[in-house]
Design a protein around this motif. Sequence first.
Motif, PDB file in Angstrom:
ATOM      1  N   HIS A 147      31.533  50.115  36.498  1.00  0.00           N
ATOM      2  CA  HIS A 147      30.886  48.841  36.836  1.00  0.00           C
ATOM      3  C   HIS A 147      31.250  48.524  38.276  1.00  0.00           C
ATOM      4  N   ASN A 155      28.180  41.299  38.625  1.00  0.00           N
ATOM      5  CA  ASN A 155      27.084  40.771  37.838  1.00  0.00           C
ATOM      6  C   ASN A 155      26.362  39.710  38.669  1.00  0.00           C
ATOM      7  N   ASN A 199      32.643  36.746  34.259  1.00  0.00           N
ATOM      8  CA  ASN A 199      32.329  38.101  33.837  1.00  0.00           C
ATOM      9  C   ASN A 199      33.555  38.771  33.214  1.00  0.00           C
ATOM     10  N   PRO A 208      20.448  45.147  36.302  1.00  0.00           N
ATOM     11  CA  PRO A 208      20.845  45.236  34.905  1.00  0.00           C
ATOM     12  C   PRO A 208      19.697  44.766  34.003  1.00  0.00           C
ATOM     13  N   THR A 220      21.968  41.755  29.741  1.00  0.00           N
ATOM     14  CA  THR A 220      22.605  40.543  30.254  1.00  0.00           C
ATOM     15  C   THR A 220      22.724  39.508  29.153  1.00  0.00           C
ATOM     16  N   CYS A 263      25.462  40.505  26.936  1.00  0.00           N
ATOM     17  CA  CYS A 263      26.750  40.288  27.597  1.00  0.00           C
ATOM     18  C   CYS A 263      27.145  38.813  27.555  1.00  0.00           C
TER      19      CYS A 263
END
Lengths: 277, 434
Positions: free
Chosen positions: B301, B305, B313, B421, B426, B429
């Motif tokens: 990663h 984000n 995050n 993404p 998302t 997440c």
Amino acid sequence: MPDRSAVAYVYDGSFEGFLSLVFESWRKKETPSVIFPQGGEQLVLFPVVFVETDIERSERVRKGIVRAAGAEALGNIECCFLSNAAEKELLLLDYIRLCIANGPKTLSMLADNTVCAVTKAARACLREAHHYKGFVRFSVRGGVMTCVIEPKHAVLPLIADHFCGRYSWENFIIYDKTHGLALLYSKGCRALVAAQGFEPPPADADEREARRLWKLFYDTVAIEERDNPRCRMSLMPKRFWSLLTEMQDETEKPALPQLGRLPAQPVARVGEQELSP
Amino acid sequence: MDLYEKLRILTDSAKYDVACTSSGSSSSGTGARIGNTVSCGICHTFAADGRCVSLLKVLMSNACVYDCLYCVNRVSNDVERATFTPRELADLTIGFYKRNFIEGLFLSSGVVKNPDYTCERMIESLRILREDYGFGGYVHAKAIPGADSRLIERLGCLADRMSVNIELPSHESLRLLAPDKSRESILKPMGLIKERIAENPRSPALRSRAQRFAPAGQSTQLIVGATPESDYRILSLAAAMYQKYALKRVFYSAYIPVADNPLLPAVTAKPPLLREHRLYQADWLLRFYGFEADELLDETHCNFNEYVDPKCNWALNHLDRFPVEVNTADREMLLRVPGFGVTGVRRILQARRAGKLSFDGLKKLGVTLKRARYFITCSGKAAPGLVFEHESILRALMSDSCLAAYESGGYEQLSLFSPRPDREDTVKCLTGQL
């Protein structure tokens, strides 16, 4: 909160006067329902008692606060006193009582309404003082620097040290229009005095040139691709704009005299203004 | 050329330098004829782009002999050139300072003739300010890479803060875009400055202005988005530099296209402002919140984000550490709660010494609960009326602008660096694990 007695206290408006009033309130074992400074009297149904300022008594209260709750508590009280909080005298009377009863712990009792209100007022006052350290603009004429401010809180005592240190070899006047106070400084000597209706002298050629250069710098240093008026507005609220040399043509009514010579292309600028509705 | 024109040109060419802080140095003004410094710094105004202006930020000269592709002042670029005389610059600074327009001077320069000559001109300006005018205000001076170490030494004795721009996040990028600068020519003065700062007398009482070398420390700046390095790489570099060179600040500057060159993003590309913002957020987490670069990003990663801030995050990926009990958690863990800042945590720690904290109590402290309420309990209880519903969680965790972008289909500016993404991912997440 203790029971209020049916009486109103009046004091001379100074911090020492207020501390003398605190002393008087304890001596008589009564808590007034209303407190107001001399000149700010309101119509009340209660008998009005004028409390004389007594330096010795105010000193005893001051020392008592520091002994019980520490210097930070006194600092909070002083800042809150300078603020424009509603009924700040009654609030502070309660706060001082809490300080004496609970000691240094009072500062941590932030969930208590009185402590919370005093802390918030003190913080607001300090915040405004910090803003004014940056947003004050002096005009220089004949070796004297002058400026007029209109703060919500009486911040002048809080910014005095800063400016006296900053301009230690200069002469300057900061006039607080809202509270009728002026800070006078001349090469090492300072005085905080009551003042009314002070008008700064009009700008001379040097002053206008300095403002013109500053305005140019301000307009040039912004990066166009990053334009962000909302961000600017939140960091520099509009109520400060009338102070700021660089914001003069962005507020509707210029508070300062016209800034210097005409811009580089006066014809184009004038044309634009005429065309816009 | 008159002073007005010079100021216009040399401000315009200095505006891309990010640092305009006046913090880290403290002197009451005694001993100086004019000027003091305040350790927290003072903003004197805010430009139309929302950036703080606290220093007169100009170049000594933009007549640069170098040809760095990303820079407006490169020798091959057709722009107006100007150079201040040291006296002009000192007079301008004092004139502005007296009117309280500024906290001091930020002095950088293009390389005129050679690094040594440039550095000497800068030193002369600062000497006039300090010695002739007795100026005690703030001075931020850029060290010119490649200048003689004795000149850097002299410059540092006149300045409050020194900085050397690292410019680009990697050796390769630097070689490609700034052929006249090498990593060594940048790191050498940085190392020198670090050593000289370390030699400063510990006790403030012993420090007269002449004996102190850059009392407000050293900072650096790098350009984000001109070259393909990932956020992970940039953040790791920043973390390493904080350690190795004891830097006060690393500044990130979103690349604004100034040249049409196949090695650079197109001139039409928008500056990656959100990416810059995320890097600053992460930078704060490194310096004040006890995070390590490796906790925020890793090889898999490697970019932030775009919808939620780095701390949020991290929290969403470590839900086993939550909820945090506000009344018992240690400072370290409180700092990791999304939405809690350093000030809020200090107030919580202070207030809970006097008694148990409730959600109402937190509100009175002025702690923002918009995001935090999903991650905390007060005396074992979750926030009253907390709704675990898709819409409301999104609304709480994203900033307004991110939410708007998310709802309208996303940002364009990050697509240069990473495939966007997946929308589904998302959502998962943000909500799936909660």
